[in-house]
Scaffold this active site. Sequence first.
Site, PDB file in Angstrom:
ATOM      1  N   CYS A 171      -7.856   1.290  -1.093  1.00 46.12           N
ATOM      2  CA  CYS A 171      -7.988  -0.184  -1.158  1.00 46.12           C
ATOM      3  C   CYS A 171      -6.651  -0.408  -0.226  1.00 46.12           C
ATOM      4  O   CYS A 171      -5.568  -0.493  -0.505  1.00 46.12           O
ATOM      5  CB  CYS A 171      -7.450  -0.570  -2.650  1.00 46.12           C
ATOM      6  N   PRO A 179      -3.717  -5.307   3.123  1.00 45.02           N
ATOM      7  CA  PRO A 179      -3.747  -5.440   4.913  1.00 45.02           C
ATOM      8  C   PRO A 179      -3.132  -4.022   5.493  1.00 45.02           C
ATOM      9  O   PRO A 179      -2.857  -4.356   6.766  1.00 45.02           O
ATOM     10  CB  PRO A 179      -2.673  -6.528   5.045  1.00 45.02           C
ATOM     11  N   GLY A 231      -0.382  -2.242   4.944  1.00 45.90           N
ATOM     12  CA  GLY A 231       1.047  -1.795   5.195  1.00 45.90           C
ATOM     13  C   GLY A 231       1.268  -0.057   4.629  1.00 45.90           C
ATOM     14  O   GLY A 231       2.096   0.556   5.330  1.00 45.90           O
ATOM     15  N   LYS A 232       0.860   0.263   3.633  1.00 46.32           N
ATOM     16  CA  LYS A 232       0.896   1.485   3.101  1.00 46.32           C
ATOM     17  C   LYS A 232       0.344   2.491   3.935  1.00 46.32           C
ATOM     18  O   LYS A 232       0.804   3.720   4.183  1.00 46.32           O
ATOM     19  CB  LYS A 232       0.693   1.605   1.633  1.00 46.32           C
ATOM     20  N   ASP A 278     -17.244  -0.404  -1.045  1.00 48.74           N
ATOM     21  CA  ASP A 278     -16.513  -0.619  -2.521  1.00 48.74           C
ATOM     22  C   ASP A 278     -16.047   0.871  -2.704  1.00 48.74           C
ATOM     23  O   ASP A 278     -16.808   1.983  -2.827  1.00 48.74           O
ATOM     24  CB  ASP A 278     -17.915  -0.979  -3.311  1.00 48.74           C
ATOM     25  N   ASP A 286      -4.009   1.994  -4.548  1.00 47.31           N
ATOM     26  CA  ASP A 286      -3.119   0.929  -4.670  1.00 47.31           C
ATOM     27  C   ASP A 286      -4.038  -0.448  -4.935  1.00 47.31           C
ATOM     28  O   ASP A 286      -4.473  -1.002  -4.404  1.00 47.31           O
ATOM     29  CB  ASP A 286      -2.524   0.463  -3.111  1.00 47.31           C
ATOM     30  N   CYS A 323       1.252  -3.712  -8.258  1.00 50.85           N
ATOM     31  CA  CYS A 323       2.447  -4.600  -8.170  1.00 50.85           C
ATOM     32  C   CYS A 323       2.539  -5.237  -9.579  1.00 50.85           C
ATOM     33  O   CYS A 323       2.560  -6.786  -9.461  1.00 50.85           O
ATOM     34  CB  CYS A 323       2.394  -5.145  -6.917  1.00 50.85           C
TER      35      CYS A 323
END
Length: 433
Positions: A253, A256, A258-259, A302, A321, A374
Site C-alpha cells: 500500500c 504517496p 514516502g516509505k 488490489d 502500511d 497510523c
Amino acid sequence: MSQVAGAPVRALAARVLDAVVHRGRSLKGELAHALPQLVDVRDRALTEAICFTALRQRTRYDQALAQWMPRPLGARDGELRALLWVGLAQLDELALPPHAALSATVEAARLLRRPHQAGMVNALLRRAQREGIAAADPSLAWPAWLRTQVERDWGERAGTIFEQSLRAAPLWLRVNPEHSTPAVYLQVLGEELPDVQASLSPLLANGVRIDTPVAVSALPGFDLGVVSVQDGSAQQVADALQPAIGARVLDACAAPGGKAAHLLERDPTLQLLALDMDARRLRRVQETLTRVGAHARTQVADAGAPSTWWDGQAFDAILLDAPCSATGVVRRQPDILMHRRESDIDALIATQARLLDALWPLLKPGGELLYATCSILQRENQQQIDDFLTRTDDAQAVALDERFGQVAGAGRQRLPGEDGMDGFFYARLRRSG
Ligand SMILES: C[S@@+](CC[C@H](N)C(=O)[O-])C[C@H]1O[C@@H](n2cnc3c(N)ncnc32)[C@H](O)[C@@H]1O
C-alpha cells in the site's frame, strides 16, 4: 501585507473551513484547490496555518461564541461561523497583531457578501481580544463513539491523547543518506536559515526535527531530494522492516510513496515493487521516487487479490502500511474527527485482515512482513495482529525494541506526541521456514 490585502486570505480560509466542516470535504483536497489562488507563498502559509488552527480549536471557539452570541447561528450561516473561527485563530494561537487580524477579518465578511454581518464579526472578535478564549475539554473535539473507543483502549492515558491531538506537530525531515547526514544537514540549516529551530533525534537514523514554521520549498536541497518531509514515526518503518541488502521487497500500500522512497534511499539495490489500488495516488509514488532519484516498479493493483498482479516469485520482505482510521495523526489531519464514521472502522479492520491473509503466502519462508498503521485503536493494531497470529500457523512475531513505543500485544505502539512523533503501530512478523 496590508490590512485590506489580507482580507482575501481570510475569506479563502473561511471558505475552506466551511467546506470541510459543513460540507464534509477533505482539508487536504480543499487546500489543494484553494492555495494556488494565492500568489504569495506567505499568504499560502498563513491560510494553511489559520485553517489547521481553527480546526484543532473549533470546539473551544464554538464554546466561546455560544456564550457571546444571543442566538446560535443558523444553518445558512456556515461561512460566517467559519470566518469567526478564522478571526479567533489569529487572535488566539497564531497571535497575529490584533489590529491587522481584526480589520482583515472584518473586511473578509464583506468579500463573502456579508457586509451586514461585518459589525457583528468586529464586535465578537473585539470581545475575544478583551476577554480571551476559555479552555475547553479537548476530548469534546472527538465524536462520542470514537472518544469512547479511545477511552476504553487507553484508560487514563486517553486524556493525554486528546490533548496531544490538538497540538501543532513539529515538521520532521528525512535526510537522504545518499546526499547527507542529519548532523551535516543541521549545520547547513543553521547557516542558511539561522532562525529555524532544529534538532536531531536519537531514535532516527535519518531524521531532523524542525520546531519553527517554515515553507518546505525554502528548505535547502528540498527540490534536489536531499530532504523529504516525513514524520519520525513513519521514518521508523524502515528500521522496523530492515530488509537485507538487495532484497526483493513488496510495498503493498505504497502511495504517496514516502516509505518506499526511504527504503530505496537507504538501499538503492532493493528490488522494490510498489502497489496501490488508487491510480491517482500511485502516480504520486512515481513523483516521490523521481524527486529523490530512486527507482522501483509501480503497479495499480488490489494487494488483496494477488492473482491479478503477482508473478509467483516470493518476497523477502513485505511492508503492509495498511489503510486505517488515522487516529494517530489527528494533529496533522484534524478533519479526521469530522469525517470518520463508526462503520468505517469495521470496514477498515476487515480490509486489514484481508490484506494480511492475502499477502502472507507471498513471503519466502524466513521472510518478514511489517504491519504498520497510523492508528491508535487496538482493534486495528494489537487485536488485529493477535487474531492473525491465532489463525496463521507459520507466522511468529519478532520483538521490536522500545525505540518503537510501548509493548502492544505482539507489536509496539507509539501514542500521538510521544517523542514528538505521530501515533503509530508496528508489528514485525516472520514466516517460519
Ligand atoms: C497508509 S496509506 C500508505 C502510505 C504509504 N505507505 C507511504 O508511506 O506514503 C494506505 C494506502 O493503501 C492504499 N490501499 C487501500 N487498500 C488497498 C488495497 N486493497 N490494495 C492496494 N492498496 C490499497 C490506499 O490507496 C492508500 O494509498
